[in-house]
Design an enzyme around this catalytic site. Sequence first.
Site, PDB file in Angstrom:
ATOM      1  N   ASP A  95      -7.972  -7.281   1.261  1.00  0.00           N
ATOM      2  CA  ASP A  95      -7.085  -7.346   2.413  1.00  0.00           C
ATOM      3  C   ASP A  95      -7.842  -6.748   3.587  1.00  0.00           C
ATOM      4  O   ASP A  95      -8.741  -5.944   3.398  1.00  0.00           O
ATOM      5  CB  ASP A  95      -5.803  -6.522   2.192  1.00  0.00           C
ATOM      6  CG  ASP A  95      -6.064  -5.053   2.419  1.00  0.00           C
ATOM      7  OD1 ASP A  95      -5.834  -4.565   3.541  1.00  0.00           O
ATOM      8  OD2 ASP A  95      -6.527  -4.379   1.481  1.00  0.00           O
TER       9      ASP A  95
ATOM     10  N   CYS B 167      -6.953 -25.932  15.710  1.00  0.00           N
ATOM     11  CA  CYS B 167      -8.188 -26.640  16.076  1.00  0.00           C
ATOM     12  C   CYS B 167      -7.959 -28.144  16.209  1.00  0.00           C
ATOM     13  O   CYS B 167      -8.670 -28.816  16.956  1.00  0.00           O
ATOM     14  CB  CYS B 167      -9.272 -26.349  15.042  1.00  0.00           C
ATOM     15  SG  CYS B 167      -9.770 -24.614  15.067  1.00  0.00           S
TER      16      CYS B 167
ATOM     17  N   CYS C  12     -13.109 -27.045  11.823  1.00  0.00           N
ATOM     18  CA  CYS C  12     -11.925 -26.457  11.177  1.00  0.00           C
ATOM     19  C   CYS C  12     -10.785 -27.467  11.146  1.00  0.00           C
ATOM     20  O   CYS C  12     -10.541 -28.176  12.119  1.00  0.00           O
ATOM     21  CB  CYS C  12     -11.493 -25.203  11.933  1.00  0.00           C
ATOM     22  SG  CYS C  12     -10.013 -24.424  11.244  1.00  0.00           S
TER      23      CYS C  12
ATOM     24  N   GLY D 283     -11.268   4.186   0.184  1.00  0.00           N
ATOM     25  CA  GLY D 283     -12.118   5.119   0.930  1.00  0.00           C
ATOM     26  C   GLY D 283     -13.309   4.485   1.623  1.00  0.00           C
ATOM     27  O   GLY D 283     -14.246   5.186   2.000  1.00  0.00           O
TER      28      GLY D 283
ATOM     29  N   GLN E 248     -11.691   6.814  -5.800  1.00  0.00           N
ATOM     30  CA  GLN E 248     -12.216   7.454  -4.590  1.00  0.00           C
ATOM     31  C   GLN E 248     -13.586   8.053  -4.908  1.00  0.00           C
ATOM     32  O   GLN E 248     -14.189   7.711  -5.900  1.00  0.00           O
ATOM     33  CB  GLN E 248     -11.226   8.521  -4.091  1.00  0.00           C
ATOM     34  CG  GLN E 248      -9.933   7.940  -3.505  1.00  0.00           C
ATOM     35  CD  GLN E 248     -10.137   7.286  -2.133  1.00  0.00           C
ATOM     36  OE1 GLN E 248     -11.225   7.300  -1.576  1.00  0.00           O
ATOM     37  NE2 GLN E 248      -9.067   6.699  -1.590  1.00  0.00           N
TER      38      GLN E 248
ATOM     39  N   ASP F 246      -2.858   8.039  -2.537  1.00  0.00           N
ATOM     40  CA  ASP F 246      -4.183   8.652  -2.674  1.00  0.00           C
ATOM     41  C   ASP F 246      -4.466   9.542  -1.470  1.00  0.00           C
ATOM     42  O   ASP F 246      -3.839   9.396  -0.430  1.00  0.00           O
ATOM     43  CB  ASP F 246      -5.289   7.586  -2.823  1.00  0.00           C
ATOM     44  CG  ASP F 246      -5.307   6.585  -1.667  1.00  0.00           C
ATOM     45  OD1 ASP F 246      -4.280   6.429  -0.973  1.00  0.00           O
ATOM     46  OD2 ASP F 246      -6.349   5.946  -1.457  1.00  0.00           O
TER      47      ASP F 246
ATOM     48  N   CYS G 290      -7.548 -26.656  10.768  1.00  0.00           N
ATOM     49  CA  CYS G 290      -6.243 -26.026  10.996  1.00  0.00           C
ATOM     50  C   CYS G 290      -5.521 -26.687  12.172  1.00  0.00           C
ATOM     51  O   CYS G 290      -6.115 -27.380  12.995  1.00  0.00           O
ATOM     52  CB  CYS G 290      -6.382 -24.520  11.197  1.00  0.00           C
ATOM     53  SG  CYS G 290      -6.724 -24.020  12.901  1.00  0.00           S
TER      54      CYS G 290
ATOM     55  N   HIS H  14      -5.318 -19.791  13.019  1.00  0.00           N
ATOM     56  CA  HIS H  14      -6.691 -20.250  12.786  1.00  0.00           C
ATOM     57  C   HIS H  14      -7.486 -19.232  11.970  1.00  0.00           C
ATOM     58  O   HIS H  14      -8.161 -19.600  11.002  1.00  0.00           O
ATOM     59  CB  HIS H  14      -7.417 -20.528  14.108  1.00  0.00           C
ATOM     60  CG  HIS H  14      -8.896 -20.593  13.923  1.00  0.00           C
ATOM     61  ND1 HIS H  14      -9.539 -21.718  13.459  1.00  0.00           N
ATOM     62  CD2 HIS H  14      -9.852 -19.628  14.031  1.00  0.00           C
ATOM     63  CE1 HIS H  14     -10.831 -21.449  13.317  1.00  0.00           C
ATOM     64  NE2 HIS H  14     -11.044 -20.196  13.656  1.00  0.00           N
TER      65      HIS H  14
ATOM     66  N   ASP I  69       0.869  -1.170   0.000  1.00  0.00           N
ATOM     67  CA  ASP I  69       0.000   0.000   0.000  1.00  0.00           C
ATOM     68  C   ASP I  69       0.914   1.230   0.000  1.00  0.00           C
ATOM     69  O   ASP I  69       2.045   1.182   0.467  1.00  0.00           O
ATOM     70  CB  ASP I  69      -0.914  -0.030   1.235  1.00  0.00           C
ATOM     71  CG  ASP I  69      -2.098   0.915   1.073  1.00  0.00           C
ATOM     72  OD1 ASP I  69      -2.170   1.622   0.034  1.00  0.00           O
ATOM     73  OD2 ASP I  69      -2.940   0.962   1.975  1.00  0.00           O
ATOM     74  N   SER I  70       0.401   2.321  -0.545  1.00  0.00           N
ATOM     75  CA  SER I  70       1.231   3.498  -0.823  1.00  0.00           C
ATOM     76  C   SER I  70       1.578   4.312   0.404  1.00  0.00           C
ATOM     77  O   SER I  70       2.465   5.161   0.356  1.00  0.00           O
ATOM     78  CB  SER I  70       0.471   4.403  -1.776  1.00  0.00           C
ATOM     79  OG  SER I  70      -0.764   4.797  -1.155  1.00  0.00           O
ATOM     80  N   GLY I  71       0.851   4.111   1.495  1.00  0.00           N
ATOM     81  CA  GLY I  71       1.047   4.943   2.676  1.00  0.00           C
ATOM     82  C   GLY I  71      -0.001   6.036   2.795  1.00  0.00           C
ATOM     83  O   GLY I  71      -0.054   6.745   3.800  1.00  0.00           O
ATOM     84  N   GLY I  72      -0.835   6.193   1.761  1.00  0.00           N
ATOM     85  CA  GLY I  72      -1.853   7.252   1.779  1.00  0.00           C
ATOM     86  C   GLY I  72      -2.737   7.180   3.009  1.00  0.00           C
ATOM     87  O   GLY I  72      -2.897   8.162   3.740  1.00  0.00           O
TER      88      GLY I  72
HETATM   89 ZN   LIG Z   1      -8.969 -23.690  13.134  1.00  0.00          ZN
END
Ligand SMILES: [Zn+2]
Length: 390
Positions: free
Chosen positions: A266, A309, A304, A216, A189, A147, A306, A335, A93-96
């Site tokens: 993200d 779990c 789950c 935004g 935006q 931005d 993972c 998890h 990410d640009s830091g905006g």
């Molecule tokens: Zn899990």
Amino acid sequence: MLLPFEIHARDPGSRARAGKLGTAHGPVLTPVFMAVGTRATVTGLDPFDLAQLGAPVVLGNTYHLMLRPGAEAFRRVGGIHRFMGYSGPVLTDSGGYQIFSLADDRTLSEEGAMFRSYVDGRRLLLSPERSIEIQTAIGSDIMMVLDECIDSTSSSAATRAAMERTHRWALRSLRARENPAQALFAIVQGGLLPDLRRASAAFLTAHPFDGFAIGGLAVGDTRAEREDVTSASAELLPDARPRYLMGVGTPPDLLHAMLAGVDMFDCVLPTHLAWQGTAFTSTGRVKLTRGSCASADVPLDANCGCNTCQRFSRAYLNHLFKCSEPLGPRLVSLHNLHHYFTLMREARAAILAGTFAAYARAKLDAIDRHEHSGRRLGPATTSLDGREPG
Ligand SMILES: [Zn+2]
């Protein structure tokens, strides 16, 4: 040449699509959830953990990385991949967003943003050109333009002015780009105003960006507003380019945005909430610090697969959090990310099978049901903006 992007399948019941991005550090199947690794680390996890989880992309942040370790440190070692011992795709990410939400003593001009470093107190400029220069040194596979971010509840005049400056900065970023192997995405935006979102998408898509982000959001808006803007904005973006919804990401947000044709996501929630002891599970959110977990000799999520779990109980996790042992947040981070990546894998499989609209509906109904029943036990949700706070 633009970042290679191909579409493998489209869902007949929605605008969802499944595709593949070709980055300099390998292919990325979409839709994709990217793990937030602000300071060149997904807090508490190492690249081996990320490989085990099948994390497709790590997201770093220019604002934090320019302050520490600094662009020169990346130049010395040849970039973030070598620096953090990770060989998969990286987006920066640009830091905006951080400039607007975090920076001390900030003054803003057409040139860029002047602010005071939280590391050594120096006054620094982050301009579109400087952001690209730092992202070039970092060596990310996908860079973002700088931005101007404002609260989504700002006046329409302020929203328009920020949008127009974002457009001028986007073109300066495009001109400043040095390495064609690093993709560059623009950021649409326009706040919650449909006319401005339309104008922003029309302006930016006339230029050769590799992809387009919707920015935004998750800055003071409601879930309904977010869904409306996401859906309308995604429709305005070119079919042939990847679409990225920045910083928005409860599981229902992701499902809605995928229905609208968004490819990339993200959000800090899975990792940030893990550090506060909150887990996303197949039956709603679980707050592991609650007393009721202390005697729960059951897996965190019985559905789950993972490592957390499979091997540990809620009672043990509760104990780790009570003792402030770092293993607690680490196991819950593993998890939560597994939970998100599984959702994305299932979503992609459903798009390929042509059944995504039904899959998303069933998933959304189940989440609503669990979050609703969770309220009896106290707040099921934590109020938190999705884009990384820092
Ligand atoms: Zn899990």
